[in-house]
Every structure is written in C-alpha cells, then in structure tokens.
Scaffold this motif. Structure first.
Motif, mmCIF file in Angstrom:
data_model
loop_
_atom_site.group_PDB
_atom_site.id
_atom_site.type_symbol
_atom_site.label_atom_id
_atom_site.label_comp_id
_atom_site.label_asym_id
_atom_site.label_seq_id
_atom_site.Cartn_x
_atom_site.Cartn_y
_atom_site.Cartn_z
ATOM 1 N N ASP A 1 -1.484 7.629 -8.529
ATOM 2 C CA ASP A 1 -1.085 8.668 -9.550
ATOM 3 C C ASP A 1 -0.275 7.772 -10.544
ATOM 4 O OD1 ASP A 1 1.971 8.475 -8.762
ATOM 5 O OD2 ASP A 1 0.609 8.902 -6.669
ATOM 6 N N ALA A 2 0.041 8.766 -11.904
ATOM 7 C CA ALA A 2 0.858 7.899 -12.829
ATOM 8 C C ALA A 2 2.112 7.315 -12.369
ATOM 9 C CB ALA A 2 1.011 8.881 -14.065
ATOM 10 N N ALA A 3 2.845 8.036 -11.444
ATOM 11 C CA ALA A 3 4.110 7.550 -10.960
ATOM 12 C C ALA A 3 4.031 6.426 -10.610
ATOM 13 C CB ALA A 3 5.062 8.737 -10.408
ATOM 14 N N THR A 4 3.186 6.125 -9.571
ATOM 15 C CA THR A 4 3.029 4.913 -8.722
ATOM 16 C C THR A 4 2.654 3.680 -9.796
ATOM 17 O OG1 THR A 4 2.586 6.035 -6.756
ATOM 18 C CG2 THR A 4 1.822 3.777 -6.921
ATOM 19 N N SER B 1 0.209 -3.246 -18.025
ATOM 20 C CA SER B 1 -0.670 -1.908 -18.102
ATOM 21 C C SER B 1 -1.316 -1.936 -16.687
ATOM 22 C CB SER B 1 -1.397 -1.534 -19.096
ATOM 23 O OG SER B 1 -2.541 -0.190 -18.822
ATOM 24 N N ILE B 2 -1.248 -0.892 -15.961
ATOM 25 C CA ILE B 2 -1.863 -0.432 -14.510
ATOM 26 C C ILE B 2 -2.671 0.549 -14.593
ATOM 27 C CG2 ILE B 2 -1.630 -0.287 -12.109
ATOM 28 C CD1 ILE B 2 1.082 -1.759 -12.364
ATOM 29 N N ARG B 3 -4.126 0.512 -14.375
ATOM 30 C CA ARG B 3 -5.115 1.544 -14.200
ATOM 31 C C ARG B 3 -5.932 1.435 -13.073
ATOM 32 N NH1 ARG B 3 -7.917 0.975 -20.422
ATOM 33 N NH2 ARG B 3 -5.962 1.547 -21.635
ATOM 34 N N ARG C 1 4.880 0.388 -10.328
ATOM 35 C CA ARG C 1 4.318 -0.890 -10.187
ATOM 36 C C ARG C 1 4.372 -1.692 -11.371
ATOM 37 N NH1 ARG C 1 -1.078 0.601 -6.285
ATOM 38 N NH2 ARG C 1 0.295 0.851 -4.419
ATOM 39 N N ALA C 2 3.999 -1.215 -12.624
ATOM 40 C CA ALA C 2 4.338 -1.878 -13.899
ATOM 41 C C ALA C 2 5.741 -2.223 -13.949
ATOM 42 C CB ALA C 2 3.887 -0.895 -14.923
ATOM 43 N N GLN C 3 6.854 -1.447 -13.522
ATOM 44 C CA GLN C 3 8.137 -2.035 -13.630
ATOM 45 C C GLN C 3 8.622 -2.737 -12.745
ATOM 46 O OE1 GLN C 3 10.567 -0.807 -15.759
ATOM 47 N NE2 GLN C 3 9.022 0.317 -16.817
ATOM 48 N N SER C 4 7.934 -2.971 -11.545
ATOM 49 C CA SER C 4 8.091 -4.074 -10.508
ATOM 50 C C SER C 4 7.511 -5.468 -11.247
ATOM 51 C CB SER C 4 7.163 -3.800 -9.355
ATOM 52 O OG SER C 4 7.650 -2.696 -8.556
ATOM 53 N N LEU C 5 6.454 -5.421 -12.083
ATOM 54 C CA LEU C 5 6.264 -6.541 -12.671
ATOM 55 C C LEU C 5 7.183 -6.974 -13.667
ATOM 56 C CD1 LEU C 5 2.112 -6.142 -12.816
ATOM 57 C CD2 LEU C 5 3.403 -7.505 -11.480
ATOM 58 N N ALA D 1 0.793 -1.083 -0.072
ATOM 59 C CA ALA D 1 0.134 0.127 -0.011
ATOM 60 C C ALA D 1 0.876 1.301 0.114
ATOM 61 C CB ALA D 1 -0.872 -0.132 1.147
ATOM 62 N N SER D 2 2.167 1.064 0.410
ATOM 63 C CA SER D 2 3.002 2.306 0.477
ATOM 64 C C SER D 2 3.971 2.391 -0.567
ATOM 65 C CB SER D 2 3.792 2.204 2.064
ATOM 66 O OG SER D 2 4.507 1.169 1.889
ATOM 67 N N ASP D 3 4.288 1.405 -1.432
ATOM 68 C CA ASP D 3 5.160 1.724 -2.710
ATOM 69 C C ASP D 3 4.661 0.535 -3.568
ATOM 70 O OD1 ASP D 3 5.906 -0.751 -1.681
ATOM 71 O OD2 ASP D 3 7.416 0.009 -0.388
#
Length: 703
Positions: free
Chosen positions: A649-652, A642-644, A656-660, A611-613
């Motif tokens: 916000d767009a940065a988060t 893609s994460i919607r 998260r997409a980069q983490s995947l 929830a925090s990052d």
C-alpha cells in the motif's frame, strides 16, 4: 662090475657141463628177482631201498629213515618168492633237529634249501615249485638234503601250500621248522594281503601250526588316518595304521582323549607311515583336539594334520587355537576348519584412544580377523594395538565383514579419537576428526562409498580447536574468509550472506570446519559481516569471544554507526575492539556520472526491508553506505527516492522511502537533497527474483 676108472675120467667134462648150466641159468633168475623186489619196495612205500641179487641171495642197500623201515624192508623182501637169504647193507639217514625247509622267491626266481625226507619228496616239491608261476626258474632242488626227523603230517603238502602262497607275492619266503610254518614278504595290493592272511591262517595243512605271519601290506602314499566323533560321542577310526603295536597304542590314546566313547575300528595295516613314534605323537595331538569337539574329524595325511568340526564354546575354541602353536615336531597343520561358537548379537568394534587401538567383539574367521588386523597396521603404523577380538559364527559373510570393517578403519585413521562399531549388518562410525580436511574426506567417503550390504550410521565430528579464530578481510582483491566455522550449514549461511552483502566481490574462502566455537558464534559473525560490508576496506577478526574490527569507513558518520551496531548486535559474552578511520573524499562527479554509479551499485545489490514494517534490513547497510558515498560525489544534485512495490500500500511505500531518506541523511547527505514522490525514472532497481518481495521496485533518481 663097476668100472670106476672109466667113470672118473668123465668127471671134468661133467663139471664143465654143470658150470655152463649154472652160469647161463643164474642171470635170468637175478633179473627176475631184482624186478620183483623193486616192485615190492615201491608198493610198500619204501622206494628208498634197493635190492641187488647174487643168485637168489638179496643184498639190501639204501639209507633208511628209521629202523622200523629197515626191519619192514628186510621182512618183506625175505618173504619174496625165490629169495634164499637177505643181507642187510642199509644205513640210517642222519637225523636233523630241527627239520627245516625254505623256499625264497625273488621275482621269477625260486630257490629251495633245507631237508627232505626222501627223493620222492624232493621230486614232488620240485614239481610244485616249477608249477608256481609261468617262467619261474627253480634252483637248489638238487641240493636238498635227505634226512631223518621230518615232522608228522603231510610235509610235502605243507611245502606245496607255502609255495602256492609265494605265488601271490612278487617276493617272499616260507620256512618250515619241524611243524612250525612261517611266511614273510610284501603283498602287491590289499586284496592279495587279505587273501594271504585268510588263507594262511585258515587253510594251513593239519599237524602244522602258523609260527609267524610277516607278510607286509602294500606301501600307501599318502598315509592317511582319520578319527571322526559323532554327536553321540562314538568314535570311528578309518584309514591306515602303521605296522607293529601302533594299533594298541592308538586305541589307548582314543580312550584317554574320549573316555567311555564307543570305538569303531575300521583301520587296516599299511606300510609307508612316517616313523611310528612321531606318528603316534601326532595322532595324540589330533585326538586331544577331537576330544574338545562334540562332533568333528581329525586327519593325518603323511606329516600334515587337518582338524574340522564345531567348537561347543569359546574355551574349547581358544584352547584349540592355542594348540595350533604347539604342533608335534615334523608335522604341519594344513587345515583348521573348526567353526567357533555362534553368537547373537554379532558385535565388534575398533576403538582409537590416546593410548592406541583396541579391537573388541567378534570376527567371522581367523583369516578375516588377520585381514582387518593388517588394515589396522597399515593405517596406524607403530600404534599399539590391543587385540581382544574372538572368532564366532552368526555374523555377516567374511568378505563383506572385512570390507566394511576395513572401510571403517580407513575413516578411523582420519579421526583423533573415535570408534568403528558393528552390529550385524549395521556399521557405526563416530569420533572427532584430526582436522578439517580429514573431516571433509570422511564425510565424502560416508556419502559416496558406504560399504555394500551395510546400514551406515555416522557421528563424525569436526576437530576441536582452541582458540577458536575466524576472520573476514575486505580489500582490493575481494573478501577473504579464514579460520574456522562450526558446521557445513552455518558455513553455507556465511558464504551466502557474504555474496549478497559484498555486491559480488570475489570471494576467497580458506576457512575450515572445526568444533569449539563460542556460543552465539554465527550470530556474532553475521553482525560483524554486515558492518564490514560498510567499510571501504578492513577486517573483522574473532579470537574466541573477542572481536577486533579494523578498517576504513566511507564517510565520517559511519564510524559511530558501525561501532554502535556492533555493540548492539553482538551476543552476550563477546567483547569488542574497534579501530576505524575515514577514507579520503573521492573526486566529484557530474549528475550523469553519479547516476551511472548509483545505477551500477543498484544492479549489484538490493535494498530490503522488514516484512512487517518500514525498517531497513541491516544486510542492506553496505549497499546504502556505498550509495551515500556515490551521492556525496555529486553534492549539487537532487536524489529522488521512489518505491513501487506491487501489493504494497501507499502508506508502507511512503514509510519505507522515508526510512531511506533518514539513513542517507544520517550518512551525511543533506536532507534537502533527498526528495520522494512521482518523478520520471532516471534510475530503476529492477525486481530481483532472489530478493524478498519488499525489495522490488526501489528507485534512486539523480536530478
């Protein structure tokens, strides 16, 4: 001149004339004298004598009662006008010592026997006998013998008095012996008995004395006697007392059992008692118990004994309870209603230990205690029982107490060791269950059917097991949980996690609750479960703090990752043994089939983030490994991520997409196949209402 010769010739004729004159003149004289003599004798009360006349000479006959009577009769008869001489031919009646008379009644028959002083007395007695009762048949009156020796006083009156008393009894006997009067028989009822006793003792004719009153009282059944002791110590005796010297013996028993007590004797004699010796022993037993009661009542009814009252202390109550086992021979105790002492607080308990069971505290009655003891015996056959329970007042009603305690004993039978403790209307059950099934049964009983009217407190714990084992096995049939878990709450957490992480695989749960889990057990199981979800098949098994993991991973890179995650996630003190192999590659798929497989997986599970990052939650690793294995089957296709997420916000979202991308790249998917950005949606993971908001809107699109 005298003519003597002619005169002599007339003498015979003259003699005849004189003889005729004397003969015809004598009869009227004798009749007159006889009549006047009889009248005289009757007037002077000497009718026993009779006078017979020869001319004017009296011949006196009869049997006199005394010499004085003979002299009196001779004197009075000689004085009678016209009597020349009295010739005494009387005799004296024989003298009888003692002078006895009896009258015996048997129903409507009355028999007379003995002596009477005169015919007059015989006649008067016969008349009194005939008038005793209607239809009475009198015999023996003619055989009554006249005799001298009659006692002074009104003999006839004494006999008539006795016959009047016989009229009050269906059978009996009166006897006069000189001036001693005796009466015996059986009174038909107490009113008759009382009247007879009063009359005989107070109205017996003068000059006679009561030698024996042997009239029996009525026969009563049941023969009841009781003694009541008041708070002031006085004792009241009521009911019936046997015949003979029982009253005196009984009063001595009362004084011995309760020294100094004032005694109110309301007893009355009655027949029908058991043998007097045994009856007095039973009375002594009952009085000994009454002596222990400040107020109470003891009763004998036939050969049964009843005791009622309130014991002043436990010593008295215990003594009386013990005495119940030593009753007098031939007697039974049919009622023991002695209230025990009152206690506050009213506590009791049943403890189960390795040596058996122990009953302590108080029970409301002997019957209640017996019922609970039966429940103990029924639930614990052959187990030694130490009974230290005492009877006391001040507790719950007996029926409620029995129901609550029996309920507790039922639960105690499912515990390896434990106790049932009561205090007033509070019941506490604690201990360690025999096994998991017993624990669940006890818990259900405590929740569903607690004893009515009682507040229930429970500290029932699962059984302690060692070694503490637990395993999760994943195979073609689904996920199997076996072994032990420490609490229902932690079990619920494990089950929910398994349903979430294993993408709806069938769950076969054969685990059971038990104590003895090592510290950090649940955290270790959650760590192992997350890594097991990544395997194609396998098992994680705990043996106390030792964890062994075996199975097959979906891709080679997962071996090291699983090992590393296990080592990092296990709590301190756990050891790790990992033996993993790699599943053979699955056949390739075209892009459409690959997309279909990925879509199916996304529908069964969800990808969640911190929830925090942008960090991926470990619970999503199993789903991601399967997504990686699916992507590996279409090596030429691109995978757009893609994460919607509304509110993110767009940065988060980009992070998260980069983490995947990083996770899938580490799983062997070429990084150049993983792209992020806005593309037409080919695969969409719809938001799951049950998942955290960060999980919504993750899309994997196969190009």
């Amino acid at each position: 001149m005298c003519r003597w010769r002619a005169w002599w010739k007339g003498l015979p004729a003259l003699a005849v004339l004189v003889a005729l004159a004397v003969t015809f003149a004598r009869a009227p004289v004798e009749e007159d004298l006889t009549e006047r003599a009889e009248t005289l004798l009757a007037v002077i009360g000497e009718s026993w004598a009779h006078a017979r006349f020869e001319g004017r000479n009296a011949l006196l006959e009869g049997e006199a009662l005394s010499e004085d009577a003979r002299i009196k009769v001779r004197y009075e008869l000689a004085r009678l006008s016209g009597v020349r001489v009295v010739e005494d031919r009387t005799t004296l009646l024989p003298e009888r010592r003692p002078f006895t008379f009896s009258a015996i009644r048997d129903g409507n028959k009355l028999h007379l026997e003995g002596y009477v002083p005169s015919s007059y007395a015989r006649r008067r007695i016969a008349e009194a006998a005939a008038a005793m009762a209607p239809g009475v048949m009198v015999t023996g009156e003619k055989e009554l013998v006249r005799a001298r020796g009659v006692p002074a006083g009104d003999f006839i009156g004494a006999v008539a008095f006795g016959i009047e008393q016989l009229a009050k009894m269906p059978a009996g006997r009166i006897t006069l012996s000189d001036n001693a009067f005796s009466i015996e028989g059986r009174a038909p009822d107490f009113a008759s008995y009382d009247a007879l006793e009063v009359t005989v003792r107070s109205e017996l004719p003068k000059d006679f004395e009561l030698a024996r009153f042997a009239v029996l009282p009525p026969i009563v059944s049941p023969f009841i006697w009781s003694a009541a002791r008041e708070r002031d110590g006085d004792v009241t005796l009521s009911g019936y007392i046997p015949l003979g010297d029982a009253r005196r013996a009984l009063l001595d028993l009362v004084r011995g059992a309760m020294p100094g007590a004032a005694i109110s004797d309301r007893l009355r004699l009655a027949d029908g008692a058991p043998p007097t010796e045994g009856w007095l022993k039973a009375a002594a037993f009952a009085l000994a118990q009454l002596g222990r009661l400040p107020n109470g009542t003891v009763t004998l009814s036939g050969t049964t004994i009843a005791i009622e009252g309130t014991a002043p202390d436990f010593a008295a109550y215990d003594a009386m309870s013990a005495a119940r086992r030593n009753l007098p021979e031939g007697y039974t105790l049919t009622r023991f209603a002695v209230e025990p002492p009152r206690v506050d607080p009213f506590i009791w308990g049943v403890q189960r230990t390795a040596n058996g069971l122990r009953l302590t505290g108080f029970a409301p009655s002997e019957e209640a205690k017996r019922l609970v003891f039966d429940a103990v015996r029924g639930n614990f056959p052959g187990v030694p029982v130490s009974d230290e329970m005492r009877i006391a007042m001040g507790g719950p009603p007996g029926e409620a107490w029995v129901a609550a305690t029996s309920f507790g004993v039922d639960q105690l039978s499912r515990l390896r060791q434990g106790s049932v403790r009561g205090n007033g209307t509070t019941l506490a059950i604690s201990g360690e269950a025999l096994d998991a099934a017993a624990f669940l049964t006890v818990r259900a009983a405590l929740e569903q059917s607690p004893p009515r009217g009682f507040t229930l407190r429970s500290d029932v714990r699962p059984p302690v097991v060692s070694p503490y084992v637990f395993s999760l096995r994943k195979d073609a049939d689904g996920l199997t949980l076996s072994g032990f878990f420490p609490s229902p709450t932690e079990h619920e957490r494990l089950v929910e996690a398994a349903k979430s992480q294993f993408l709806g695989d069938r769950l076969n749960d054969v685990s059971a609750i038990a104590q003895g889990a090592p510290q950090g057990f649940t955290a270790a199981v959650m760590t192992a479960m997350r890594q097991l979800s990544r395997l194609d098949s396998g098992e994680v098994r705990f043996d106390d703090t030792q964890l062994k993991v075996t199975g097959t991973v979906l891709y080679p890179e997962a071996v090291a990752s699983v090992r590393a995650n296990l080592a990092a996630g296990l709590p301190s003190g756990f050891t790790l043994d990992v033996a993993l192999s790699v599943a053979p590659p699955a056949p390739p798929l075209d892009a459409a089939a690959c997309q279909s497989l990925i879509t199916h997986l996304m529908e069964k599970g969800s990808i969640t983030f911190s929830a925090s990052d942008a960090a991926i939650e470990p619970s999503s690793f199993g789903l991601l490994d399967r997504l990686a294995a699916a992507a590996a089957r279409c090596p030429e296709a691109l995978i757009e991520i893609s994460i919607r997420q509304p509110g993110t916000d767009a940065a988060t979202a980009t992070a998260r997409a980069q983490s995947l991308v990083q996770y899938l790249a580490a799983a062997g998917i070429a990084p150049d196949r993983l792209i992020t950005g806005e593309r037409p949606s080919l695969a969409v993971q719809s938001p799951d209402a049950a998942a955290p908001p960060a999980a919504a809107g993750v899309q994997l699109i196969v190009r």
